[in-house]
Design a protein around this motif. Structure first.
Motif, PDB file in Angstrom:
ATOM      1  N   MET A  75     -12.997   9.218  13.282  1.00  0.00           N
ATOM      2  CA  MET A  75     -12.832   8.810  11.818  1.00  0.00           C
ATOM      3  C   MET A  75     -11.940   7.642  11.449  1.00  0.00           C
ATOM      4  O   MET A  75     -11.483   7.253  12.633  1.00  0.00           O
ATOM      5  N   CYS A 103      -4.537   9.852   7.104  1.00  0.00           N
ATOM      6  CA  CYS A 103      -4.996  11.104   6.471  1.00  0.00           C
ATOM      7  C   CYS A 103      -4.692  12.199   7.435  1.00  0.00           C
ATOM      8  O   CYS A 103      -4.883  12.100   8.721  1.00  0.00           O
ATOM      9  N   MET A 112      -7.437   8.407  11.961  1.00  0.00           N
ATOM     10  CA  MET A 112      -7.225   8.019  10.694  1.00  0.00           C
ATOM     11  C   MET A 112      -5.701   7.794  10.134  1.00  0.00           C
ATOM     12  O   MET A 112      -4.963   8.354   9.797  1.00  0.00           O
ATOM     13  N   THR A 130     -14.337  15.847   3.407  1.00  0.00           N
ATOM     14  CA  THR A 130     -13.081  15.449   2.325  1.00  0.00           C
ATOM     15  C   THR A 130     -11.931  14.653   3.172  1.00  0.00           C
ATOM     16  O   THR A 130     -11.752  15.193   4.497  1.00  0.00           O
ATOM     17  N   HIS A 131     -11.289  13.687   2.797  1.00  0.00           N
ATOM     18  CA  HIS A 131     -10.399  12.975   3.142  1.00  0.00           C
ATOM     19  C   HIS A 131      -9.197  12.896   2.264  1.00  0.00           C
ATOM     20  O   HIS A 131      -9.175  13.271   0.870  1.00  0.00           O
ATOM     21  N   GLU A 132      -7.963  12.587   2.550  1.00  0.00           N
ATOM     22  CA  GLU A 132      -6.918  12.058   1.739  1.00  0.00           C
ATOM     23  C   GLU A 132      -6.413  10.645   2.305  1.00  0.00           C
ATOM     24  O   GLU A 132      -6.782  10.327   3.272  1.00  0.00           O
ATOM     25  N   HIS A 152      -7.966  15.235  11.446  1.00  0.00           N
ATOM     26  CA  HIS A 152      -8.177  13.742  11.019  1.00  0.00           C
ATOM     27  C   HIS A 152      -7.222  12.717  11.749  1.00  0.00           C
ATOM     28  O   HIS A 152      -7.819  11.505  11.994  1.00  0.00           O
TER      29      HIS A 152
HETATM   30 CU   LIG Z   1      -9.532  12.630   6.712  1.00  0.00          CU
END
Ligand SMILES: [Cu+2]
Length: 177
Positions: A72, A160, A170, A97-99, A165
């Motif tokens: 990712m 993230c 990420m 979904t990520h952040e 992740h």
């Molecule tokens: Cu993520």
């Protein structure tokens, strides 16, 4: 009808008090620690009016997503910004979904130990590796969120931290000068 008149006057006074209360009770989004939470979404889409390409050095365009089942990414239009208010336009270009979390830390972004967080494995501990100075919360596939925060000079890691992740790539270093 004196009674009717008095009632009208009473309503006017009540309305005046209400508007006064509305003025004095409004609070900003800046927290006691000096950084703001998610910026309220403006009336017009910020992406359409001031999005990618239209920003100054205090605007960072962020892309997140997956490149393979085990990899990712977080892409940044710039890996540094001047101190002060920095606005991140975070777009989820993937299918999961990520952040987007901004950690103030001396540790290189790739070096956080995955000790677990909030009872979940495969996350780093946001309370021990540095200071979480702002985050978007969940960004769903295809969604864009805007995060405006005031940043002091120093080293940051943008990450993230959803389970797995961070391990899958990420994380990026970010410097405020
Ligand atoms: Cu993520």
């Amino acid at each position: 009808m004196g009674g009717g008149r008095g009632k009208l006057l009473g309503l006017a006074v009540a309305a005046a008090l209400l508007s006064l209360a509305a003025c004095t009770s409004s609070t900003g989004t800046t927290t006691a620690r000096g950084f703001s939470t998610l910026a309220p979404l403006p009336k017009a889409s910020p992406v359409a009016s001031a999005g990618p390409g239209a920003g100054g050095p205090d605007v960072v365009v962020v892309g997140e997503g997956e490149t393979s089942p085990t990899q990712m990414f977080i892409d940044l239009s710039a890996n540094q910004a001047p101190a002060g208010k920095v606005t991140f336009f975070v777009t989820n270009r993937g299918t999961e979904t990520h952040e987007f979390v901004v950690m103030q830390t001396d540790t290189p972004a790739a070096n956080f130990p995955l000790t677990g967080f909030e009872g979940e494995k495969d996350r780093f501990n946001e309370d021990t590796v540095g200071v979480n100075v702002g985050e978007t919360g969940d960004v769903k596939a295809g969604q864009t969120k805007v995060l405006s925060i005031t940043l002091a000079p120093g080293h940051y890691a943008v990450v993230c931290n959803l389970p797995g992740h961070y391990r899958m790539g990420m994380h990026q270093d970010f410097t405020v000068i």
